[in-house]
Design a protein around this motif. Structure first.
Motif, mmCIF file in Angstrom:
data_model
loop_
_atom_site.group_PDB
_atom_site.id
_atom_site.type_symbol
_atom_site.label_atom_id
_atom_site.label_comp_id
_atom_site.label_asym_id
_atom_site.label_seq_id
_atom_site.Cartn_x
_atom_site.Cartn_y
_atom_site.Cartn_z
ATOM 1 N N SER A 105 42.482 40.632 40.401
ATOM 2 C CA SER A 105 42.317 39.468 39.514
ATOM 3 C C SER A 105 40.927 38.860 39.650
ATOM 4 O O SER A 105 40.681 37.772 39.117
ATOM 5 C CB SER A 105 43.373 38.402 39.840
ATOM 6 O OG SER A 105 43.163 37.862 41.140
ATOM 7 N N HIS A 106 40.019 39.530 40.340
ATOM 8 C CA HIS A 106 38.658 39.024 40.528
ATOM 9 C C HIS A 106 37.687 39.806 39.651
ATOM 10 O O HIS A 106 37.804 41.030 39.523
ATOM 11 C CB HIS A 106 38.241 39.134 41.992
ATOM 12 C CG HIS A 106 39.034 38.246 42.904
ATOM 13 N ND1 HIS A 106 38.635 36.972 43.251
ATOM 14 C CD2 HIS A 106 40.222 38.451 43.538
ATOM 15 C CE1 HIS A 106 39.517 36.434 44.047
ATOM 16 N NE2 HIS A 106 40.496 37.306 44.251
ATOM 17 N N THR A 161 31.046 34.225 38.677
ATOM 18 C CA THR A 161 32.323 34.687 39.224
ATOM 19 C C THR A 161 33.435 34.291 38.261
ATOM 20 O O THR A 161 33.342 33.273 37.571
ATOM 21 C CB THR A 161 32.588 34.081 40.605
ATOM 22 O OG1 THR A 161 32.574 32.651 40.505
ATOM 23 C CG2 THR A 161 31.522 34.535 41.603
ATOM 24 N N ARG A 163 37.939 34.916 37.141
ATOM 25 C CA ARG A 163 39.286 35.404 37.437
ATOM 26 C C ARG A 163 39.891 35.957 36.149
ATOM 27 O O ARG A 163 39.650 35.439 35.056
ATOM 28 C CB ARG A 163 40.175 34.272 37.983
ATOM 29 C CG ARG A 163 39.667 33.636 39.250
ATOM 30 C CD ARG A 163 39.542 34.612 40.405
ATOM 31 N NE ARG A 163 40.814 35.176 40.848
ATOM 32 C CZ ARG A 163 41.587 34.629 41.803
ATOM 33 N NH1 ARG A 163 41.200 33.496 42.398
ATOM 34 N NH2 ARG A 163 42.709 35.207 42.154
ATOM 35 N N ARG A 166 46.493 38.091 36.794
ATOM 36 C CA ARG A 166 46.904 38.138 38.200
ATOM 37 C C ARG A 166 47.144 39.566 38.682
ATOM 38 O O ARG A 166 46.845 39.895 39.828
ATOM 39 C CB ARG A 166 48.174 37.306 38.379
ATOM 40 C CG ARG A 166 48.684 37.256 39.809
ATOM 41 C CD ARG A 166 50.001 36.534 39.893
ATOM 42 N NE ARG A 166 50.499 36.500 41.273
ATOM 43 C CZ ARG A 166 51.698 36.039 41.594
ATOM 44 N NH1 ARG A 166 52.519 35.578 40.654
ATOM 45 N NH2 ARG A 166 52.095 36.041 42.862
ATOM 46 N N ASP A 261 38.002 28.030 34.730
ATOM 47 C CA ASP A 261 38.718 28.610 35.870
ATOM 48 C C ASP A 261 39.554 27.544 36.575
ATOM 49 O O ASP A 261 39.080 26.438 36.836
ATOM 50 C CB ASP A 261 37.699 29.210 36.837
ATOM 51 C CG ASP A 261 38.345 29.852 38.051
ATOM 52 O OD1 ASP A 261 39.522 30.258 37.964
ATOM 53 O OD2 ASP A 261 37.662 29.935 39.096
ATOM 54 N N GLY A 265 44.389 33.775 39.754
ATOM 55 C CA GLY A 265 44.607 34.746 38.694
ATOM 56 C C GLY A 265 45.330 34.113 37.524
ATOM 57 O O GLY A 265 46.005 33.086 37.651
#
Length: 302
Positions: A105-106, A161, A163, A166, A261, A265
């Motif tokens: 999820s990253h 960065t 997400r 999930r 964000d 996730g």
């Protein structure tokens, strides 16, 4: 005695005259040689010795050297030929979401813009482009902005960065699978709970974007939809992100957004920081036919 003296004087005179004539002759020869040398020097100044003559004094034009090779447009790093082929030729903005892995999820996000060959384009704040010293960029005098002259794609943001779903990614998204759809999708509409930060996309602002619940991992969604950009997966472009029409059917899911964000996730969306959402909204231009290119790193590199 006077006659002898006269003869001697005459001889002296004749000798002196001979020396004077010899000196005058040598002087004339020196002048002639100097004139010839000057003529050669002047001829050398007027004619390129490296360029041949046709014999009549006319200089033969030198053959032109080979033309420099045309610049090769830069491609988006990390995208393979199959993925690049999904981007429309007229698209000049691409938001690239690179997942860490199929089940992760990253992700990271970078915004790219395409500069046509021979046409400069302004770079934005936080750009990775150069400042004009041998980097294919020059400074615009009127605005102080940096103008890129390098053809092809270039990043216009830092690496953000992010997400994603999930459970990672899928090429066949279904409602409730907690995976983000991998693919290339247009970005045509935006909105949010907060006022328009200055986007050129159609922006739907209102209280309907307020969420009071939690996400799939229990994180608060209170500010998640302060700003959103609708991903045109299973939706009708040109409508508010809140429109729930599903052309592929409800079972294929929908409501996939790029939004703020919330620290975990998602159910299938992509989350980035609030400052980055504001930057993205201000940057996106409908005339550039923006798209999002999203998926795991291996999938994008096909």
């Amino acid at each position: 005695m006077r006659a002898d003296v006269g003869v001697v004087h005459a001889g002296v005179v004749r000798a002196r005259g001979s020396r004077a004539c010899g000196s005058r002759a040598r002087g004339l020869r020196a002048v002639a040689l100097a004139g010839a040398a000057l003529g050669l020097l002047l001829a050398g100044c007027s004619t390129d010795p490296a360029r041949p003559s046709d014999g009549a004094g006319a200089v033969v034009p030198a053959l032109a050297g080979p033309s420099p090779p045309a610049p090769v447009p830069a491609e988006i790093p990390g995208l393979g030929p199959r993925t690049r082929a999904l981007i429309h030729p007229g698209t000049r903005q691409a938001l690239v979401v690179t997942g860490r892995g199929e089940d992760s999820s990253h992700a990271t996000v970078v915004l790219y813009e395409r500069n046509p060959v021979g046409v400069g384009a302004r770079s934005g704040s936080g750009s990775g482009s150069g400042t004009g010293s041998g980097t294919g960029s020059v400074a615009a005098k009127s605005t102080g902005a940096t103008v890129s002259t390098t053809p092809g794609w270039r990043s216009v943001s830092t690496v953000w960065t992010a997400r994603n779903g999930r459970r990672g990614w899928t090429e066949h998204h279904r409602m409730g699978d907690l995976r983000s759809p991998a693919g290339v999708f247009t970005l045509t509409d935006a909105g949010g709970r907060l006022h328009d930060p200055g986007t050129r996309l159609p922006y739907d602002q209102g209280r309907a974007f307020r969420a009071s619940g939690t996400n799939v991992e229990g994180e608060s969604l209170r500010e998640a939809f302060d700003y959103v950009v609708a991903v045109d997966y299973n939706r009708v472009p040109g409508r508010t992100p809140l429109d729930w029409t599903r052309p592929l059917g409800a079972e294929r899911g929908g409501g996939i957004w790029v939004h703020v964000d919330h620290g975990a996730g998602t159910a299938g969306c992509v989350g980035v920081g609030k400052p980055q959402m504001r930057e993205l909204l201000r940057r996106l231009d409908p005339a550039a036919r923006p798209v999002v290119v999203m998926g795991p790193e291996e999938w994008l590199g096909r």
